[in-house]
Write a protein that holds these residues in place. Structure first.
Motif, mmCIF file in Angstrom:
data_model
loop_
_atom_site.group_PDB
_atom_site.id
_atom_site.type_symbol
_atom_site.label_atom_id
_atom_site.label_comp_id
_atom_site.label_asym_id
_atom_site.label_seq_id
_atom_site.Cartn_x
_atom_site.Cartn_y
_atom_site.Cartn_z
ATOM 1 N N LEU A 58 -2.206 -1.669 -3.945
ATOM 2 C CA LEU A 58 -3.078 -0.505 -3.831
ATOM 3 C C LEU A 58 -2.242 0.758 -3.822
ATOM 4 C CD1 LEU A 58 -5.499 -1.665 -0.967
ATOM 5 C CD2 LEU A 58 -5.742 -2.028 -3.436
ATOM 6 N N ILE A 59 -2.723 1.777 -4.500
ATOM 7 C CA ILE A 59 -2.082 3.085 -4.470
ATOM 8 C C ILE A 59 -3.129 4.116 -4.058
ATOM 9 C CG2 ILE A 59 -0.793 4.829 -5.738
ATOM 10 C CD1 ILE A 59 0.028 2.645 -7.727
ATOM 11 N N PHE A 60 -2.981 4.645 -2.846
ATOM 12 C CA PHE A 60 -3.822 5.748 -2.390
ATOM 13 C C PHE A 60 -3.216 7.028 -2.961
ATOM 14 C CE2 PHE A 60 -5.427 2.529 0.259
ATOM 15 C CZ PHE A 60 -6.469 2.980 1.060
ATOM 16 N N THR A 61 -4.013 7.811 -3.674
ATOM 17 C CA THR A 61 -3.447 8.865 -4.526
ATOM 18 C C THR A 61 -3.503 10.276 -3.938
ATOM 19 O OG1 THR A 61 -5.563 9.020 -5.696
ATOM 20 C CG2 THR A 61 -3.875 7.587 -6.647
ATOM 21 N N GLY A 62 -3.702 10.398 -2.626
ATOM 22 C CA GLY A 62 -3.702 11.725 -2.014
ATOM 23 C C GLY A 62 -5.103 12.270 -1.829
ATOM 24 N N THR A 63 -5.189 13.311 -1.024
ATOM 25 C CA THR A 63 -6.500 13.864 -0.646
ATOM 26 C C THR A 63 -6.612 15.329 -1.046
ATOM 27 O OG1 THR A 63 -8.095 13.907 1.196
ATOM 28 C CG2 THR A 63 -5.890 14.739 1.669
ATOM 29 N N ASN B 120 -9.958 5.872 2.721
ATOM 30 C CA ASN B 120 -9.740 6.907 3.733
ATOM 31 C C ASN B 120 -8.347 6.702 4.315
ATOM 32 O OD1 ASN B 120 -9.827 8.772 5.809
ATOM 33 N ND2 ASN B 120 -11.735 8.039 6.693
ATOM 34 N N ASP B 121 -7.447 7.629 4.031
ATOM 35 C CA ASP B 121 -6.092 7.591 4.582
ATOM 36 C C ASP B 121 -6.127 8.228 5.967
ATOM 37 O OD1 ASP B 121 -3.378 7.701 5.144
ATOM 38 O OD2 ASP B 121 -3.009 9.391 3.794
ATOM 39 N N VAL B 122 -6.603 7.464 6.942
ATOM 40 C CA VAL B 122 -6.722 7.983 8.308
ATOM 41 C C VAL B 122 -5.322 8.344 8.822
ATOM 42 C CG1 VAL B 122 -7.573 7.520 10.624
ATOM 43 C CG2 VAL B 122 -8.714 6.486 8.636
ATOM 44 N N SER B 123 -5.212 9.493 9.477
ATOM 45 C CA SER B 123 -3.902 10.008 9.879
ATOM 46 C C SER B 123 -3.955 10.607 11.276
ATOM 47 C CB SER B 123 -3.443 11.104 8.894
ATOM 48 O OG SER B 123 -3.476 10.650 7.558
ATOM 49 N N HIS B 124 -2.832 10.532 11.977
ATOM 50 C CA HIS B 124 -2.674 11.243 13.245
ATOM 51 C C HIS B 124 -1.537 12.241 13.052
ATOM 52 C CE1 HIS B 124 -1.879 12.197 17.429
ATOM 53 N NE2 HIS B 124 -3.033 11.610 17.747
ATOM 54 N N ARG B 125 -1.878 13.526 13.009
ATOM 55 C CA ARG B 125 -0.911 14.538 12.588
ATOM 56 C C ARG B 125 0.267 14.686 13.547
ATOM 57 N NH1 ARG B 125 -2.437 14.374 7.416
ATOM 58 N NH2 ARG B 125 -4.551 15.176 7.089
ATOM 59 N N ASP B 126 0.035 14.537 14.863
ATOM 60 C CA ASP B 126 1.155 14.629 15.790
ATOM 61 C C ASP B 126 2.193 13.548 15.504
ATOM 62 O OD1 ASP B 126 0.292 16.860 17.087
ATOM 63 O OD2 ASP B 126 -0.047 15.909 19.033
ATOM 64 N N GLY C 293 -0.041 4.471 9.815
ATOM 65 C CA GLY C 293 0.012 3.038 9.587
ATOM 66 C C GLY C 293 -0.612 2.163 10.641
ATOM 67 N N PHE C 294 -1.434 2.727 11.535
ATOM 68 C CA PHE C 294 -2.049 1.908 12.564
ATOM 69 C C PHE C 294 -3.053 0.929 11.946
ATOM 70 C CE2 PHE C 294 -0.806 5.806 14.900
ATOM 71 C CZ PHE C 294 -0.015 5.230 15.888
ATOM 72 N N ASP C 295 -3.316 -0.153 12.675
ATOM 73 C CA ASP C 295 -4.263 -1.168 12.189
ATOM 74 C C ASP C 295 -5.609 -0.539 11.837
ATOM 75 O OD1 ASP C 295 -2.327 -3.029 12.717
ATOM 76 O OD2 ASP C 295 -3.357 -3.977 14.406
ATOM 77 N N GLY C 296 -6.111 -0.895 10.661
ATOM 78 C CA GLY C 296 -7.444 -0.446 10.251
ATOM 79 C C GLY C 296 -7.518 0.972 9.757
ATOM 80 N N TRP C 297 -6.381 1.601 9.513
ATOM 81 C CA TRP C 297 -6.376 3.015 9.125
ATOM 82 C C TRP C 297 -6.314 3.229 7.617
ATOM 83 C CZ3 TRP C 297 -3.982 7.166 12.780
ATOM 84 C CH2 TRP C 297 -4.578 7.044 14.041
ATOM 85 N N VAL D 151 0.899 -1.168 0.000
ATOM 86 C CA VAL D 151 0.000 0.000 0.000
ATOM 87 C C VAL D 151 0.922 1.197 0.000
ATOM 88 C CG1 VAL D 151 -1.781 1.126 1.360
ATOM 89 C CG2 VAL D 151 -1.828 -1.346 1.106
ATOM 90 N N ARG D 152 0.807 1.542 -1.368
ATOM 91 C CA ARG D 152 1.521 2.773 -1.570
ATOM 92 C C ARG D 152 0.575 3.946 -1.425
ATOM 93 N NH1 ARG D 152 3.847 -1.080 -4.733
ATOM 94 N NH2 ARG D 152 6.102 -0.951 -4.923
ATOM 95 N N CYS D 153 1.101 5.070 -0.919
ATOM 96 C CA CYS D 153 0.277 6.255 -0.734
ATOM 97 C C CYS D 153 1.041 7.499 -1.180
ATOM 98 C CB CYS D 153 -0.131 6.418 0.724
ATOM 99 S SG CYS D 153 -0.921 4.971 1.455
ATOM 100 N N LEU D 154 0.298 8.450 -1.738
ATOM 101 C CA LEU D 154 0.894 9.731 -2.093
ATOM 102 C C LEU D 154 0.432 10.807 -1.120
ATOM 103 C CD1 LEU D 154 0.662 9.964 -5.994
ATOM 104 C CD2 LEU D 154 2.383 8.848 -4.568
ATOM 105 N N GLY D 155 1.339 11.694 -0.774
ATOM 106 C CA GLY D 155 1.000 12.840 0.059
ATOM 107 C C GLY D 155 1.084 14.122 -0.754
ATOM 108 N N LEU D 156 0.313 15.106 -0.361
ATOM 109 C CA LEU D 156 0.330 16.428 -1.005
ATOM 110 C C LEU D 156 0.139 16.329 -2.513
ATOM 111 C CD1 LEU D 156 3.303 18.048 0.962
ATOM 112 C CD2 LEU D 156 0.850 18.365 1.364
#
Length: 278
Positions: free
Chosen positions: A230-235, A145-151, A166-170, A61-66
């Motif tokens: 899977l490639i999550f392509t950013g939000t 949904n690329d669930v994120s914790h910003r801290d 990267g938490f379980d189920g995120w 699971v690749r993901c893109l940011g920004l």
């Protein structure tokens, strides 16, 4: 060989789990509204056939940011020159109606956030693919949904984004996989998020800085993409971090992300009281 148009994995009333080609009522494009499907036999990434057998009572699971221009601007960050890549572990993947579990480590501090994303599902092995042929390697599309914790992503991650994402189920995604034969132009789809029924993100994939073909071509350079990747392509803009005041997810919140031509998934945020906090 007949192949699927809208791939789903479902539990039928006979108690068995199948892959199927979803049947949608006339005028409906939301795959989550399917109540019947033609059962698929064989390897969905290889030799398979869509049978005449119809199963019903679906419960489904690749993901893109920004990677959206307006999101980069709301984050006060420069437009990237190359795709910003990070990874999520396979344990982050979950279903379209599963709860989003929040362990104790992610319950403290600020920054539990939502991110609606177009998800690319790779259909065949791809390496050093030219942009002009990149869409040939797509099995289909879903919404995630690329669930994120910003801290943990920004302040505590040592410059790496993986810990905060990267938490379980995120990484819930679905509600099925719509074939690239159905979605011809993935770069012109409405995408959005509702939080407890209120619209918080509403945009179009045309705002992506790196479109689907360019993303696949770039990520395949010197690196093999495999069937099922899977490639999550950013939000797009509208994430909780970009709001004033910030809008963070809370225990019990219901988050729905949607993508035109695919449908929507809806997941409840559930704080796990059994795990220790730091």
């Amino acid at each position: 060989m007949a192949t699927f148009s809208r791939l789903i994995r479902f539990l039928a009333k006979d108690g068995h789990v199948y892959y199927g080609d979803a049947l949608l009522p006339t005028g409906i494009t939301d795959i989550a509204k399917a109540t019947q499907a033609h059962v698929i036999q064989g390897d969905i990434f290889g030799q398979h056939r869509v049978t005449e057998q119809i199963a019903d009572d679906i419960r489904t699971v690749r993901c893109l940011g920004l990677n959206y221009e307006q999101h980069a601007k709301e984050s006060n960050l420069p437009i990237p020159k190359f795709p910003v890549l990070f990874f999520k572990p396979v344990t982050a993947i979950s279903g379209p109606s599963d709860d989003i579990p929040v362990a104790g480590i992610a319950q403290e501090g600020e920054g539990l956030d939502y991110e609606c994303e177009l998800v690319i599902v790779i259909g065949k092995e791809a390496r050093n693919v030219p942009e002009s042929r990149a869409l040939e390697y797509v099995l289909g599309y879903a919404v995630g949904n690329d669930v994120s914790h910003r801290d943990w992503q920004i302040k505590r991650g040592g410059g790496q984004w993986g810990l905060g994402k990267g938490f379980d189920g995120w990484a819930p995604f679905g509600p099925g996989i719509v074939s690239s034969r159905i979605i011809r132009d993935p770069n012109a789809l409405h995408i959005g998020t509702k939080l407890n029924g209120d619209v918080v993100q509403s945009s179009s994939t045309k705002d992506m800085i790196f479109g689907v073909a360019k993303t696949i071509a770039f990520l395949s350079q010197g690196t093999t993409l495999l069937p099922g990747d899977l490639i999550f392509t950013g939000t797009p803009q509208g994430v909780g971090m970009g709001r004033k005041p910030a809008l963070w997810l809370k225990d019990g919140d219901q988050v729905e992300v949607s993508l035109e031509g695919v449908g929507s998934i809806s997941n409840k945020v559930v704080f796990d009281k059994s795990t220790p906090k730091l």
